[in-house]
Write a protein that holds these residues in place. Sequence first.
Motif, PDB file in Angstrom:
ATOM      1  N   ASN A  11       0.837  -1.199   0.000  1.00  0.00           N
ATOM      2  CA  ASN A  11       0.000   0.000   0.000  1.00  0.00           C
ATOM      3  C   ASN A  11       0.872   1.249   0.000  1.00  0.00           C
ATOM      4  O   ASN A  11       1.665   1.465   0.911  1.00  0.00           O
ATOM      5  CB  ASN A  11      -0.921   0.009   1.226  1.00  0.00           C
ATOM      6  CG  ASN A  11      -1.999   1.087   1.122  1.00  0.00           C
ATOM      7  OD1 ASN A  11      -1.780   2.171   0.606  1.00  0.00           O
ATOM      8  ND2 ASN A  11      -3.180   0.778   1.643  1.00  0.00           N
ATOM      9  N   ASN A  13      -0.125   5.047  -0.384  1.00  0.00           N
ATOM     10  CA  ASN A  13      -1.096   6.132  -0.486  1.00  0.00           C
ATOM     11  C   ASN A  13      -2.433   5.686  -1.101  1.00  0.00           C
ATOM     12  O   ASN A  13      -3.109   6.476  -1.766  1.00  0.00           O
ATOM     13  CB  ASN A  13      -0.526   7.308  -1.298  1.00  0.00           C
ATOM     14  CG  ASN A  13       0.602   8.005  -0.552  1.00  0.00           C
ATOM     15  OD1 ASN A  13       0.665   7.976   0.676  1.00  0.00           O
ATOM     16  ND2 ASN A  13       1.509   8.632  -1.300  1.00  0.00           N
ATOM     17  N   HIS A  14      -2.823   4.446  -0.860  1.00  0.00           N
ATOM     18  CA  HIS A  14      -4.140   3.975  -1.293  1.00  0.00           C
ATOM     19  C   HIS A  14      -5.086   4.020  -0.094  1.00  0.00           C
ATOM     20  O   HIS A  14      -4.925   3.269   0.864  1.00  0.00           O
ATOM     21  CB  HIS A  14      -4.061   2.545  -1.829  1.00  0.00           C
ATOM     22  CG  HIS A  14      -3.558   2.461  -3.239  1.00  0.00           C
ATOM     23  ND1 HIS A  14      -4.225   3.000  -4.303  1.00  0.00           N
ATOM     24  CD2 HIS A  14      -2.428   1.906  -3.736  1.00  0.00           C
ATOM     25  CE1 HIS A  14      -3.543   2.779  -5.419  1.00  0.00           C
ATOM     26  NE2 HIS A  14      -2.452   2.119  -5.109  1.00  0.00           N
ATOM     27  N   THR A  15      -6.060   4.901  -0.171  1.00  0.00           N
ATOM     28  CA  THR A  15      -7.040   5.016   0.913  1.00  0.00           C
ATOM     29  C   THR A  15      -8.478   4.807   0.425  1.00  0.00           C
ATOM     30  O   THR A  15      -9.338   4.413   1.209  1.00  0.00           O
ATOM     31  CB  THR A  15      -6.957   6.410   1.569  1.00  0.00           C
ATOM     32  OG1 THR A  15      -7.179   7.421   0.560  1.00  0.00           O
ATOM     33  CG2 THR A  15      -5.590   6.624   2.212  1.00  0.00           C
ATOM     34  N   ASN A  36       2.884  -0.909   4.498  1.00  0.00           N
ATOM     35  CA  ASN A  36       2.792   0.522   4.232  1.00  0.00           C
ATOM     36  C   ASN A  36       4.121   0.974   3.634  1.00  0.00           C
ATOM     37  O   ASN A  36       5.135   1.083   4.323  1.00  0.00           O
ATOM     38  CB  ASN A  36       2.494   1.274   5.530  1.00  0.00           C
ATOM     39  CG  ASN A  36       2.486   2.780   5.329  1.00  0.00           C
ATOM     40  OD1 ASN A  36       2.408   3.266   4.205  1.00  0.00           O
ATOM     41  ND2 ASN A  36       2.581   3.514   6.427  1.00  0.00           N
ATOM     42  N   SER A  39       4.021   5.572   2.904  1.00  0.00           N
ATOM     43  CA  SER A  39       2.903   6.433   2.505  1.00  0.00           C
ATOM     44  C   SER A  39       2.922   7.749   3.274  1.00  0.00           C
ATOM     45  O   SER A  39       3.663   7.927   4.261  1.00  0.00           O
ATOM     46  CB  SER A  39       1.570   5.717   2.768  1.00  0.00           C
ATOM     47  OG  SER A  39       1.488   4.527   2.029  1.00  0.00           O
ATOM     48  N   THR A  43      -2.437   8.548   5.012  1.00  0.00           N
ATOM     49  CA  THR A  43      -2.592   7.111   4.771  1.00  0.00           C
ATOM     50  C   THR A  43      -2.059   6.310   5.951  1.00  0.00           C
ATOM     51  O   THR A  43      -2.685   5.332   6.392  1.00  0.00           O
ATOM     52  CB  THR A  43      -1.835   6.700   3.483  1.00  0.00           C
ATOM     53  OG1 THR A  43      -2.310   7.492   2.390  1.00  0.00           O
ATOM     54  CG2 THR A  43      -2.038   5.226   3.177  1.00  0.00           C
ATOM     55  N   THR A  44      -0.912   6.731   6.502  1.00  0.00           N
ATOM     56  CA  THR A  44      -0.312   6.013   7.630  1.00  0.00           C
ATOM     57  C   THR A  44      -1.251   6.005   8.836  1.00  0.00           C
ATOM     58  O   THR A  44      -1.431   4.979   9.511  1.00  0.00           O
ATOM     59  CB  THR A  44       1.035   6.646   8.006  1.00  0.00           C
ATOM     60  OG1 THR A  44       1.920   6.549   6.873  1.00  0.00           O
ATOM     61  CG2 THR A  44       1.659   5.928   9.190  1.00  0.00           C
ATOM     62  N   LEU A  47      -4.068   3.547   8.195  1.00  0.00           N
ATOM     63  CA  LEU A  47      -3.635   2.160   8.293  1.00  0.00           C
ATOM     64  C   LEU A  47      -3.420   1.751   9.744  1.00  0.00           C
ATOM     65  O   LEU A  47      -3.655   0.586  10.099  1.00  0.00           O
ATOM     66  CB  LEU A  47      -2.355   1.940   7.481  1.00  0.00           C
ATOM     67  CG  LEU A  47      -2.450   2.190   5.971  1.00  0.00           C
ATOM     68  CD1 LEU A  47      -1.155   1.791   5.274  1.00  0.00           C
ATOM     69  CD2 LEU A  47      -3.616   1.420   5.361  1.00  0.00           C
ATOM     70  N   ASP A  93      -5.946  -1.333  -4.500  1.00  0.00           N
ATOM     71  CA  ASP A  93      -6.789  -0.343  -5.168  1.00  0.00           C
ATOM     72  C   ASP A  93      -8.151  -0.869  -5.600  1.00  0.00           C
ATOM     73  O   ASP A  93      -8.884  -0.196  -6.331  1.00  0.00           O
ATOM     74  CB  ASP A  93      -6.056   0.230  -6.388  1.00  0.00           C
ATOM     75  CG  ASP A  93      -5.593  -0.848  -7.359  1.00  0.00           C
ATOM     76  OD1 ASP A  93      -5.950  -2.026  -7.136  1.00  0.00           O
ATOM     77  OD2 ASP A  93      -4.872  -0.528  -8.323  1.00  0.00           O
TER      78      ASP A  93
END
Length: 578
Positions: A11, A13-15, A36, A39, A43-44, A47, A93
């Motif tokens: 992942n 920056n996939h939110t 992670n 990111s 994003t962090t 997660l 994603d």
Amino acid sequence: MKPGYCIVIPNYNHTQHIEHVLQSIAPLSIPVIMVNDGSDDVTTQLLDKLPSQFPFLEVIHLTENQGKGGAVMTGLLAASQRGYSHAIQVDADGQHNLSDIPEFIRLSQQSPDSVICGIPDYDESVPLGRLIPRYLTHFWVWVETLSFQIKDSMCGFRLYPLKATCQLIGNSRIGKRMDFDTEILVKLYWQNVPVINLPTKVTYPEDGSSHFQLFRDNWLITKMHTRLFFGMLPRAPRLISKKFKRASAEQRDTHWSATKERGSTLGIQLLVWLYRVLGQWFFRLILLPVIAYFVLTGNKARRASYDFLRRLNRYQNNQSPVRWYHVYKHFYQFGLAAVDKIRAWLGDIRRKDIIFHNVDAFEALRQSGKQKGAIFIGSHLGNLELCRAIGESDSKLTINALVFTKHALKFQAALDKFNPKASVNLIQVDTMGADTAIKLREKVDAGEIVIIVGDRTSVTQFGRVNYAPFLGEPAPFSQGPFILAGLLECPAYLLFCLKQSGQYHIYLEHFSDSLKLTRTHKKQQLQSIIERYAERLEYYCLKAPYQWFNFFDFWQKDDQEHIQRTIQQQEKHHSDDN
């Protein structure tokens, strides 16, 4: 699910879709390791909160972005350290159809040492710009492995056996970014890790994001293919030997129903798009290498073509040997016929291109109105789909086609893409039973036409055949279509559509007012009916032999000693080259 399996999700920056992805995984009760990959703070923070909502989730944080490959390798190594035997790679994603995960695991349990690779079956959401680079990479992977076993090396939905994969990661340089998916798969193949391909739906969400950087990642992929090509050269003798050993391992012939449909819906759609953009003559040039690929990789179909053409020569007392270009011509005619089918449904084939023979028979059927229908018995000679498409434009004739749901679904899906009417009058069945007979009887009683083919033996049962002379030797013909025609108690016709001198010739022959069988002479009557059908099939086959599209051993004895049916063979050869 077995405890040896986990899921690894990189992942960066996939939110947008990550919670939905985890919700889809939750019912499967499979542990998830999410990496992670450096990111941003938003994003962090998200997660960090997810494990409380999804207890099966573990998040590993990398302080700096390593790239997709670096994140996946971190997750795979962590999974191995935690005692898992296999890991399933999934993107964050929302592209992947996660309901296929149990099928990945089922295949892995049958072949624990194999890597299970997803083959994308894209819908209309796929950007066209993604397709051309994929096909270029497919070509180079086939060169680098000297094999067509890896059908798609770029799909990020796959299952790894961790022991072999982690050993490779520790002993070899693997690209850490967008070059990872392809490079690790090729190198696993070099290490004799079996590859099993599994078709899976892939969707590009409208609000999805991509981290692919055009120049940087294409440069990385170019360097990767250069490394792999030169890495292949010293391995070439072993790779070639491996290919021949696989081919010689196929000791028993399979039934036609065990032959997997080749190609993909996307590939068929792409070819038709090229035809529409470039025109017929340019398309014919493009089709040349495509057909060459199918000739080179279709071992069984190629052997069947050689066998058929040799039998044809013997029957006609032709002493000329069958050469490779004769087989190529046979395959090429099949390719043209496939496109003609779609052209017919697009309306690109005009009435002046069609010659109807026995016009009186067609007119009689039109005039019958709703009084009584008929059954057309066709074959895999010529282009039967063309007849159905033409029938769609005739308001006085409703033409239905009986098809088996287990076969020809990719091509039908391509037809649906260009004209939804292509499926309107398809009657899809699994077996020929009482339910099928009742459904068809209703169609015929309503004055409709039913098309069924008479040159394929049963999908599921042995011995339901009669042997009849065909090109000089006895061949098995299924009893089912002719018994079914008798149960319908309606006129029966033979239907053939051949392409001759650039025009489509449609032949309709009256076969019988009724094929109903009597109890006392059923065997003799059935044998006589099938022999008459085989005789007419042979007659038209001699008119256009290269339009005989049964690419299997047609003369093979129909018993358990000589052939195997569908299910076991499909599972056994799931990873085989087509």
